[in-house]
Design a protein around this motif. Structure first.
Motif, short mmCIF file in Angstrom:
data_model
loop_
_atom_site.label_atom_id
_atom_site.label_comp_id
_atom_site.label_asym_id
_atom_site.label_seq_id
_atom_site.Cartn_x
_atom_site.Cartn_y
_atom_site.Cartn_z
N PHE A 39 0.84 -1.20 0.00
CA PHE A 39 0.00 0.00 0.00
C PHE A 39 0.87 1.24 0.00
O PHE A 39 1.74 1.40 0.86
CB PHE A 39 -0.91 0.02 1.23
CG PHE A 39 -1.77 1.25 1.30
CD1 PHE A 39 -2.89 1.35 0.48
CD2 PHE A 39 -1.46 2.29 2.14
CE1 PHE A 39 -3.68 2.49 0.52
CE2 PHE A 39 -2.24 3.42 2.20
CZ PHE A 39 -3.37 3.53 1.38
N ILE A 40 0.66 2.09 -1.00
CA ILE A 40 1.28 3.41 -1.02
C ILE A 40 0.15 4.43 -1.15
O ILE A 40 -0.94 4.10 -1.61
CB ILE A 40 2.31 3.59 -2.17
CG1 ILE A 40 1.63 3.48 -3.53
CG2 ILE A 40 3.44 2.58 -2.02
CD1 ILE A 40 2.53 3.89 -4.69
N LYS A 41 0.41 5.63 -0.77
CA LYS A 41 -0.61 6.68 -0.78
C LYS A 41 -0.53 7.47 -2.08
O LYS A 41 0.52 8.04 -2.40
CB LYS A 41 -0.40 7.61 0.41
CG LYS A 41 -1.36 8.77 0.48
CD LYS A 41 -2.72 8.31 0.85
CE LYS A 41 -3.62 9.54 1.04
NZ LYS A 41 -4.99 9.17 1.19
N ASP A 42 -1.62 7.48 -2.84
CA ASP A 42 -1.73 8.33 -4.03
C ASP A 42 -2.12 9.72 -3.54
O ASP A 42 -3.17 9.89 -2.93
CB ASP A 42 -2.80 7.75 -4.97
CG ASP A 42 -3.15 8.69 -6.11
OD1 ASP A 42 -2.35 9.60 -6.42
OD2 ASP A 42 -4.24 8.51 -6.69
N CYS A 43 -1.30 10.70 -3.78
CA CYS A 43 -1.54 12.06 -3.30
C CYS A 43 -2.11 12.99 -4.37
O CYS A 43 -2.28 14.18 -4.12
CB CYS A 43 -0.25 12.66 -2.75
SG CYS A 43 0.41 11.78 -1.34
N SER A 44 -2.40 12.47 -5.55
CA SER A 44 -2.81 13.32 -6.67
C SER A 44 -4.10 14.10 -6.39
O SER A 44 -4.29 15.18 -6.94
CB SER A 44 -2.97 12.51 -7.95
OG SER A 44 -3.98 11.54 -7.82
N LEU A 45 -4.96 13.58 -5.54
CA LEU A 45 -6.22 14.28 -5.25
C LEU A 45 -6.16 15.15 -4.01
O LEU A 45 -7.13 15.84 -3.69
CB LEU A 45 -7.36 13.26 -5.11
CG LEU A 45 -7.64 12.43 -6.36
CD1 LEU A 45 -8.75 11.42 -6.10
CD2 LEU A 45 -7.99 13.31 -7.54
N LYS A 46 -5.02 15.16 -3.33
CA LYS A 46 -4.89 15.98 -2.12
C LYS A 46 -4.74 17.45 -2.49
O LYS A 46 -4.14 17.79 -3.51
CB LYS A 46 -3.68 15.54 -1.29
CG LYS A 46 -3.89 14.19 -0.62
CD LYS A 46 -2.79 13.96 0.37
CE LYS A 46 -3.17 13.66 1.75
NZ LYS A 46 -4.37 13.90 2.36
N ARG A 47 -5.29 18.29 -1.65
CA ARG A 47 -5.20 19.73 -1.86
C ARG A 47 -3.72 20.14 -1.93
O ARG A 47 -2.90 19.68 -1.16
CB ARG A 47 -5.88 20.45 -0.71
CG ARG A 47 -5.74 21.94 -0.78
CD ARG A 47 -6.45 22.57 0.35
NE ARG A 47 -7.74 23.01 -0.17
CZ ARG A 47 -8.69 23.52 0.57
NH1 ARG A 47 -8.55 23.63 1.86
NH2 ARG A 47 -9.81 23.92 0.03
N GLY A 48 -3.42 21.01 -2.86
CA GLY A 48 -2.06 21.50 -3.00
C GLY A 48 -1.24 20.77 -4.06
O GLY A 48 -0.21 21.26 -4.49
N PHE A 49 -1.67 19.59 -4.47
CA PHE A 49 -0.93 18.85 -5.48
C PHE A 49 -1.47 19.08 -6.89
O PHE A 49 -0.86 18.67 -7.86
CB PHE A 49 -0.91 17.35 -5.16
CG PHE A 49 -0.03 17.02 -3.99
CD1 PHE A 49 1.34 16.93 -4.14
CD2 PHE A 49 -0.57 16.80 -2.74
CE1 PHE A 49 2.16 16.64 -3.06
CE2 PHE A 49 0.23 16.51 -1.66
CZ PHE A 49 1.60 16.44 -1.82
#
Length: 86
Positions: A39-49
């Motif tokens: 499991f890795i965290k996809d950060c593409s939908l996080k605010r600021g990215f």
């Protein structure tokens, strides 16, 4: 190294990486989870990215870290041997 990742320097207990080629961040997260149970965290939908391709990799024990690196290298190797369709 892993050619499709650019590691962002950090002092935290994780690495923030930009996925710069071959995969979208969500694709890489799905492949690692479904094929290798990583499991890795996809950060593409996080605010600021701003929908850019970033992932977060946790620093774990040696066995988990080795498994992650081994499978990232395997994906890199596999991707280099898939003929492109042009």
């Amino acid at each position: 190294g892993i050619e499709f990742l650019r590691v962002i320097p950090s002092q935290a207990n994780y690495f923030l990486c930009e996925v710069i080629e071959d995969f979208k961040s969500y694709e890489l997260a799905e492949i690692l989870l479904h094929r290798y149970n990583i499991f890795i965290k996809d950060c593409s939908l996080k605010r600021g990215f701003k929908n850019k391709n970033f992932i977060r990799l946790a620093i774990r024990d040696k066995e988990d870290n080795d498994k992650l690196i081994t499978n990232l290298k395997l994906l890199q190797h596999e991707n280099k041997h898939i003929p492109s369709i042009s």
